[in-house]
Design a protein around this motif. Sequence first.
Motif, PDB file in Angstrom:
ATOM      1  N   ILE A 185       0.842  -1.191   0.000  1.00 21.30           N
ATOM      2  CA  ILE A 185       0.000   0.000   0.000  1.00 21.30           C
ATOM      3  C   ILE A 185       0.879   1.243   0.000  1.00 21.30           C
ATOM      4  O   ILE A 185       1.748   1.391   0.863  1.00 21.30           O
ATOM      5  CB  ILE A 185      -0.928   0.011   1.231  1.00 21.30           C
ATOM      6  N   ALA A 186       0.680   2.138  -0.956  1.00 20.11           N
ATOM      7  CA  ALA A 186       1.413   3.403  -1.009  1.00 20.11           C
ATOM      8  C   ALA A 186       0.779   4.378  -0.038  1.00 20.11           C
ATOM      9  O   ALA A 186      -0.443   4.595  -0.058  1.00 20.11           O
ATOM     10  CB  ALA A 186       1.390   3.972  -2.422  1.00 20.11           C
ATOM     11  N   ILE A 187       1.598   5.004   0.813  1.00 22.59           N
ATOM     12  CA  ILE A 187       1.070   5.869   1.865  1.00 22.59           C
ATOM     13  C   ILE A 187       2.006   7.038   2.115  1.00 22.59           C
ATOM     14  O   ILE A 187       3.230   6.894   2.060  1.00 22.59           O
ATOM     15  CB  ILE A 187       0.871   5.050   3.172  1.00 22.59           C
ATOM     16  N   GLU A 188       1.443   8.207   2.377  1.00 27.09           N
ATOM     17  CA  GLU A 188       2.254   9.379   2.676  1.00 27.09           C
ATOM     18  C   GLU A 188       2.789   9.313   4.111  1.00 27.09           C
ATOM     19  O   GLU A 188       2.186   8.682   4.984  1.00 27.09           O
ATOM     20  CB  GLU A 188       1.420  10.655   2.482  1.00 27.09           C
ATOM     21  N   ARG A 189       3.925   9.979   4.325  1.00 23.09           N
ATOM     22  CA  ARG A 189       4.615   9.871   5.618  1.00 23.09           C
ATOM     23  C   ARG A 189       3.728  10.263   6.799  1.00 23.09           C
ATOM     24  O   ARG A 189       3.689   9.557   7.815  1.00 23.09           O
ATOM     25  CB  ARG A 189       5.877  10.742   5.609  1.00 23.09           C
ATOM     26  N   SER A 193       1.931   8.503  -4.904  1.00 20.10           N
ATOM     27  CA  SER A 193       1.156   7.335  -4.494  1.00 20.10           C
ATOM     28  C   SER A 193       0.481   6.678  -5.694  1.00 20.10           C
ATOM     29  O   SER A 193       0.574   5.466  -5.900  1.00 20.10           O
ATOM     30  CB  SER A 193       0.105   7.748  -3.457  1.00 20.10           C
ATOM     31  N   THR A 194      -0.183   7.487  -6.522  1.00 19.88           N
ATOM     32  CA  THR A 194      -0.850   6.923  -7.698  1.00 19.88           C
ATOM     33  C   THR A 194       0.163   6.403  -8.709  1.00 19.88           C
ATOM     34  O   THR A 194      -0.104   5.424  -9.415  1.00 19.88           O
ATOM     35  CB  THR A 194      -1.768   7.962  -8.362  1.00 19.88           C
ATOM     36  N   CYS A 209      -3.585   2.582  -3.163  1.00 21.27           N
ATOM     37  CA  CYS A 209      -3.318   3.852  -2.488  1.00 21.27           C
ATOM     38  C   CYS A 209      -4.001   3.801  -1.128  1.00 21.27           C
ATOM     39  O   CYS A 209      -5.106   3.269  -1.008  1.00 21.27           O
ATOM     40  CB  CYS A 209      -3.877   5.030  -3.285  1.00 21.27           C
ATOM     41  N   SER A 210      -3.397   4.400  -0.134  1.00 21.87           N
ATOM     42  CA  SER A 210      -3.938   4.302   1.228  1.00 21.87           C
ATOM     43  C   SER A 210      -5.124   5.213   1.473  1.00 21.87           C
ATOM     44  O   SER A 210      -5.871   5.014   2.417  1.00 21.87           O
ATOM     45  CB  SER A 210      -2.854   4.636   2.253  1.00 21.87           C
ATOM     46  N   GLN A 211      -5.288   6.239   0.632  1.00 13.73           N
ATOM     47  CA  GLN A 211      -6.368   7.184   0.872  1.00 13.73           C
ATOM     48  C   GLN A 211      -7.348   7.227  -0.296  1.00 13.73           C
ATOM     49  O   GLN A 211      -6.994   6.905  -1.424  1.00 13.73           O
ATOM     50  CB  GLN A 211      -5.805   8.578   1.120  1.00 13.73           C
ATOM     51  N   GLN A 212      -8.557   7.604   0.004  1.00 13.73           N
ATOM     52  CA  GLN A 212      -9.552   7.783  -1.043  1.00 13.73           C
ATOM     53  C   GLN A 212      -9.249   9.073  -1.810  1.00 13.73           C
ATOM     54  O   GLN A 212      -8.917  10.096  -1.202  1.00 13.73           O
ATOM     55  CB  GLN A 212     -10.950   7.807  -0.462  1.00 13.73           C
ATOM     56  N   LEU A 213      -9.372   9.010  -3.121  1.00 13.77           N
ATOM     57  CA  LEU A 213      -9.065  10.140  -3.985  1.00 13.77           C
ATOM     58  C   LEU A 213     -10.154  10.298  -5.035  1.00 13.77           C
ATOM     59  O   LEU A 213     -10.872   9.347  -5.342  1.00 13.77           O
ATOM     60  CB  LEU A 213      -7.714   9.924  -4.683  1.00 13.77           C
ATOM     61  N   PHE A 221     -11.073   4.385  -3.624  1.00  9.71           N
ATOM     62  CA  PHE A 221      -9.763   3.759  -3.527  1.00  9.71           C
ATOM     63  C   PHE A 221      -9.354   3.285  -4.914  1.00  9.71           C
ATOM     64  O   PHE A 221     -10.193   2.797  -5.677  1.00  9.71           O
ATOM     65  CB  PHE A 221      -9.785   2.577  -2.556  1.00  9.71           C
ATOM     66  N   PHE A 222      -8.065   3.399  -5.238  1.00  8.45           N
ATOM     67  CA  PHE A 222      -7.553   2.971  -6.529  1.00  8.45           C
ATOM     68  C   PHE A 222      -6.721   1.701  -6.364  1.00  8.45           C
ATOM     69  O   PHE A 222      -5.841   1.633  -5.498  1.00  8.45           O
ATOM     70  CB  PHE A 222      -6.682   4.061  -7.157  1.00  8.45           C
ATOM     71  N   VAL A 223      -6.982   0.739  -7.235  1.00 15.13           N
ATOM     72  CA  VAL A 223      -6.287  -0.547  -7.223  1.00 15.13           C
ATOM     73  C   VAL A 223      -5.513  -0.710  -8.528  1.00 15.13           C
ATOM     74  O   VAL A 223      -6.001  -0.340  -9.595  1.00 15.13           O
ATOM     75  CB  VAL A 223      -7.287  -1.709  -7.065  1.00 15.13           C
ATOM     76  N   SER A 224      -4.328  -1.268  -8.442  1.00 16.84           N
ATOM     77  CA  SER A 224      -3.475  -1.424  -9.624  1.00 16.84           C
ATOM     78  C   SER A 224      -3.933  -2.582 -10.514  1.00 16.84           C
ATOM     79  O   SER A 224      -4.086  -3.712 -10.050  1.00 16.84           O
ATOM     80  CB  SER A 224      -2.027  -1.673  -9.197  1.00 16.84           C
ATOM     81  N   ARG A 225      -4.117  -2.292 -11.800  1.00 17.47           N
ATOM     82  CA  ARG A 225      -4.398  -3.351 -12.773  1.00 17.47           C
ATOM     83  C   ARG A 225      -3.141  -4.165 -13.081  1.00 17.47           C
ATOM     84  O   ARG A 225      -3.222  -5.330 -13.462  1.00 17.47           O
ATOM     85  CB  ARG A 225      -4.923  -2.748 -14.083  1.00 17.47           C
ATOM     86  N   LYS A 226      -1.974  -3.529 -12.922  1.00 14.19           N
ATOM     87  CA  LYS A 226      -0.721  -4.188 -13.289  1.00 14.19           C
ATOM     88  C   LYS A 226      -0.179  -5.103 -12.198  1.00 14.19           C
ATOM     89  O   LYS A 226       0.657  -5.967 -12.463  1.00 14.19           O
ATOM     90  CB  LYS A 226       0.329  -3.136 -13.647  1.00 14.19           C
TER      91      LYS A 226
END
Length: 297
Positions: A26-30, A92-93, A104-108, A239-244
């Motif tokens: 999960i990508a997350i900001e500090r 993150s994206t 991504c850890s947050q909703q966008l 929330f965004f999920v990776s297709r790759k």
Amino acid sequence: MRIFITVLLFCFTLPSIAFSSETITIAIERNALERIQALSEILNVPIDKLEQIPDVKINRTTADVIILLRSLRMGGISSPIEYIEVPNARRSTAEVARGRAVLCSQQLNEDTIAVPGYKDAFLVSAPITRYGEFQKGFYTLLENTELLTARSATEINQRGKGIIGQHWNNDKQVLQNMGITNVIDAPTFDCMVKMLNAGRADWIPLEIATTQDFSKVLNGIRLIPIPGIKFSLLESRHFFVSRKHPRGKEIYGALQKGIKELRKRGFIHKILTQAGVFNPRTDSWTILNAEEMKKGK
């Protein structure tokens, strides 16, 4: 269940880093990572094992992580969690688009991924914050008395300079549509707060706090909102999920299943209310772009 934390240091290019397929990356900001670490220590339980809304003060990014992890667990995902630290939402994206992280850890909002090369990179979850629900106030320093008496978009634009995140594209567009164009941007949230305190900007659009006087203390700096007015971001958030990512489709299916169940139980609305995204005490405040909000529904 162990939670792994991976810190990525970025220079001019992103290194090729392999993560175990057995973990959920999960990508997350500090700032968000530090908050969930602190919360885990206070509660003495890993965040991914929380089943109830914590009875402590939390903010939106913390609530997002709790919703995300709870949805995955309810959807049947039991793998360990691995965090990739990133400096901002754009990075993150980028990590998710490349498949280095699966989430991504947050909703966008969906405008976040309306960039070249991203068209087929993501699976988009059901909305966490639905259209028009995400509302913000105009936060400023207590001594900015002239701005605190503003009652319209025109007066806000005339009486002070706003500051937003470099990639807060929807905030920028909504504010411009309201006639608020006296706005600059900054690369990080910490930088925004510092610039406000230094007098280089006058206000920041933020979700309204649940404190008695609606104030926020950010990096030791106390901010209060212009009373009685707010605006809607005219968006839904997901929330965004990776297709790759090798487990992208599996994770997406579990996430959707969990979100549906949490929505049914009222968990999402309750925790976002606790985090200050929804604030019943400001229901009577004037929404400056109310007419535009009604058109979009």
